[in-house]
Design a protein around this motif. Structure first.
Motif, PDB file in Angstrom:
ATOM      1  N   ILE A 111      39.009  36.229  35.318  1.00 57.02           N
ATOM      2  CA  ILE A 111      39.800  35.602  34.087  1.00 57.02           C
ATOM      3  C   ILE A 111      39.743  36.898  33.086  1.00 57.02           C
ATOM      4  O   ILE A 111      38.255  37.351  32.847  1.00 57.02           O
ATOM      5  CB  ILE A 111      39.159  34.390  33.486  1.00 57.02           C
ATOM      6  N   GLY A 112      40.714  37.174  32.304  1.00 55.82           N
ATOM      7  CA  GLY A 112      40.695  38.263  31.302  1.00 55.82           C
ATOM      8  C   GLY A 112      40.777  37.452  30.007  1.00 55.82           C
ATOM      9  O   GLY A 112      41.598  36.337  29.996  1.00 55.82           O
ATOM     10  N   TYR A 113      40.307  37.920  28.943  1.00 55.69           N
ATOM     11  CA  TYR A 113      40.133  36.969  27.786  1.00 55.69           C
ATOM     12  C   TYR A 113      40.445  37.576  26.209  1.00 55.69           C
ATOM     13  O   TYR A 113      39.690  38.686  26.303  1.00 55.69           O
ATOM     14  CB  TYR A 113      38.677  36.028  27.499  1.00 55.69           C
TER      15      TYR A 113
ATOM     16  N   PRO B 170      39.952  36.580  22.825  1.00 52.16           N
ATOM     17  CA  PRO B 170      39.590  35.407  21.901  1.00 52.16           C
ATOM     18  C   PRO B 170      40.331  35.712  20.624  1.00 52.16           C
ATOM     19  O   PRO B 170      40.769  36.724  20.134  1.00 52.16           O
ATOM     20  CB  PRO B 170      37.949  35.830  21.576  1.00 52.16           C
TER      21      PRO B 170
END
Lengths: 272, 261
Positions: free
Chosen positions: A74-76, A78
């Motif tokens: 998973i890449g995030y 924010p």
């Protein structure tokens, strides 16, 4: 292949139930627009997928497994990241912090790590930007760098939390087009939250609309309708199509045109 | 001036402390916790005077108090560390408590002055070794946690998602800061800890674009200011803490002017 699956999931923050009994399945390679008013649970849903919030009911599966923190698939990006004032660190140094960032040791980058960061910067066309201090970049340039950061490690799922916030319409469109192009090329699945549907029209495969603790997932034409949205919000909603744009109205108020409500300055980590 | 043993000790002690205070201060500036560092030093004053009252060395009293307060600050999280009013109150109360302890052991004003403003010229060989041992421990600990600490400091939401425990690193880092604060207080006194820990680091963070060059520059500036200040004090007969602080302030102003060009 299912990328993300929610089965009867209930998410609570403190005593507030943000989402209740949500079912959804997102397949590999989909580009999903996540919409809903402020506090509808867009961030909370992403945090649950990241393993930062344990559901109080139901079960979540990411690539068929229980969510866990630090999942390299998973890449995030924010929402709303603030940096200390007067900081002159280059964009490269900041985004490179994510390479093996959870491991103990000195922040040296291996050759492979440096090449990975350069590859990601190349992908978003920000190789030159990264040499400048992050604080000196415009909102759009900064978002591009943070997008590059999310690509590091070649994740299969990208969670993008309000990447359009504080961008002007031209840069909003550029950002959506860039992510869509990358998604086509690299084949990842993307959840892209926004407070307005229009910049995403034509780019997204399906829309996930959150409201009133419930969720509706489907093609734009099937979800953004008076019937579905009225049911979500529990109040009569009108949907107006005008010049290939969509406006969602409750009574006389345009529900989506309140961007000022979405700026959480210094909000604690619990925002929805 | 190096013909005098007390000057050699002073140079050695300030070198040890400066080379540690610079890098630790750099992270303190990155995390926006400089005021928390300042408050720790005031707690150190309470610890030092309390230590004397309890019959142990003031330095150990200081280390114990700052360490305890640092761990507390870290455990209560970034939110507490950012509350200026809460920190200010702790700071004031700690100083007042230290004064009370001082009152009880009815010591002379020189003891208080030495704690508040430092007395680097009175450092003996044993203290230099002690500073070195604690300093090496602190810098080694900082090196070990530096990568996750950096991510947790710059992008806390992302760090959390990557499996970095924000609280763990906050606690570990504040423990390191606490020890280094006590070390700095030995050189420039509790009131002027900012001089060595924050001044050089803030200047370095304005002049560099990379983490490693920032850390290196912070250490180099701290060392230059400490040694320059000692030399200045030797030839002018000004108090050494004043000379070091003077240089630290000038360097910071120059860096701010350079960076804003």
């Amino acid at each position: 292949m299912k990328t993300l699956e929610f089965q009867d999931v209930t998410l609570t923050l403190g005593r507030r139930t943000v989402l209740a009994g949500v079912d959804l399945v997102i397949d590999a390679g989909e580009f999903i627009g996540v919409l809903g008013a402020n506090g509808a649970g867009k961030t909370t849903l992403m945090r649950a997928a990241l393993g930062l919030l344990t559901p109080s009911g139901g079960r979540i599966r990411v690539f068929g497994e229980q969510p866990r923190r630090g999942n390299p698939l998973i890449g995030y990006v924010p929402q709303h990241q603030s940096l200390p004032a007067g900081l002159r660190l280059s964009g490269f140094d900041i985004i490179a912090g994510v390479v093996a960032g959870h491991r103990l040791g000195l922040p040296w980058l291996s050759r492979a790590g440096r090449e990975e960061v350069s590859w990601a910067l190349e992908k978003v066309g920000a190789a030159d930007l990264a040499r400048r201090p992050l604080g000196a970049l415009s909102g759009g340039e900064r978002q591009r760098l943070l997008l590059a950061q999310a690509l590091i490690g070649r994740p299969r799922l990208l969670l993008l939390d309000e990447p359009l916030i504080s961008l002007d319409p031209r840069h909003q469109q550029g950002m959506v087009d860039l992510i869509r192009a990358l998604q086509k090329e690299l084949g990842f699945t993307a959840l892209f939250s926004a407070h307005e549907i229009n910049p995403l029209l034509g780019a997204i495969d399906r829309v996930l609309y959150l409201g009133g603790g419930k969720a509706a997932l489907g093609p734009v034409d099937a979800v953004i309708t008076p019937v579905v949205l009225s049911r979500l919000y529990g109040t009569p909603i009108e949907v107006v199509h005008l010049n290939n744009r969509i406006f969602v109205l409750a009574g006389n108020t345009d529900l989506e045109a309140q961007p000022h409500l979405h700026e959480h300055h210094g909000a604690p980590a619990g925002h929805a | 001036m190096l013909a005098y043993a007390f000057m050699r000790h002073a140079f050695a002690a300030s070198a040890v402390v400066a080379l540690i205070a610079g890098p630790v201060g750099y992270f303190l500036v990155l995390r926006g916790q400089t005021f928390a560092g300042h408050a720790l030093s005031h707690v150190g004053f309470t610890g030092a005077t309390g230590g004397v009252l309890a019959g142990i060395s003031p330095f150990f009293g200081m280390v114990a108090a700052t360490l305890l307060a640092g761990l507390g600050m870290g455990a209560f999280g970034a939110r507490l560390a950012e509350r200026d009013v809460a920190i200010g109150m702790v700071l004031a109360f700690a100083l007042a408590l230290g004064m009370l302890f001082l009152h009880f052991f009815t010591a002379y004003a020189t003891a208080a002055t030495a704690l508040l403003f430092g007395n680097v010229l009175a450092v003996d060989t044993a203290t230099v070794w002690l500073l070195l041992a604690l300093g090496l421990g602190s810098i080694a600990a900082l090196a070990v946690i530096s990568r996750p600490l950096l991510l947790a400091s710059l992008q806390p939401e992302l760090a959390e998602a990557k499996g970095v425990s924000l609280r763990l690193y906050a606690v570990l880092f504040m423990a390191i800061v606490a020890i280094v604060t006590a070390e700095c207080a030995e050189i420039v006194g509790v009131l002027l800890v900012f001089t060595l820990m924050v001044g050089p680091a803030a200047a370095a963070s304005r002049l560099t674009r990379h983490v490693l060059s920032g850390v290196a520059l912070a250490a180099a500036l701290a060392l230059a200011e400490a040694w320059g200040g000692l030399s200045l004090a030797f030839y002018t007969d000004w108090p050494s803490s004043f000379s070091i602080t003077l240089l630290s302030t000038l360097v910071y102003l120059a860096a701010a002017a350079l960076a804003s060009r």
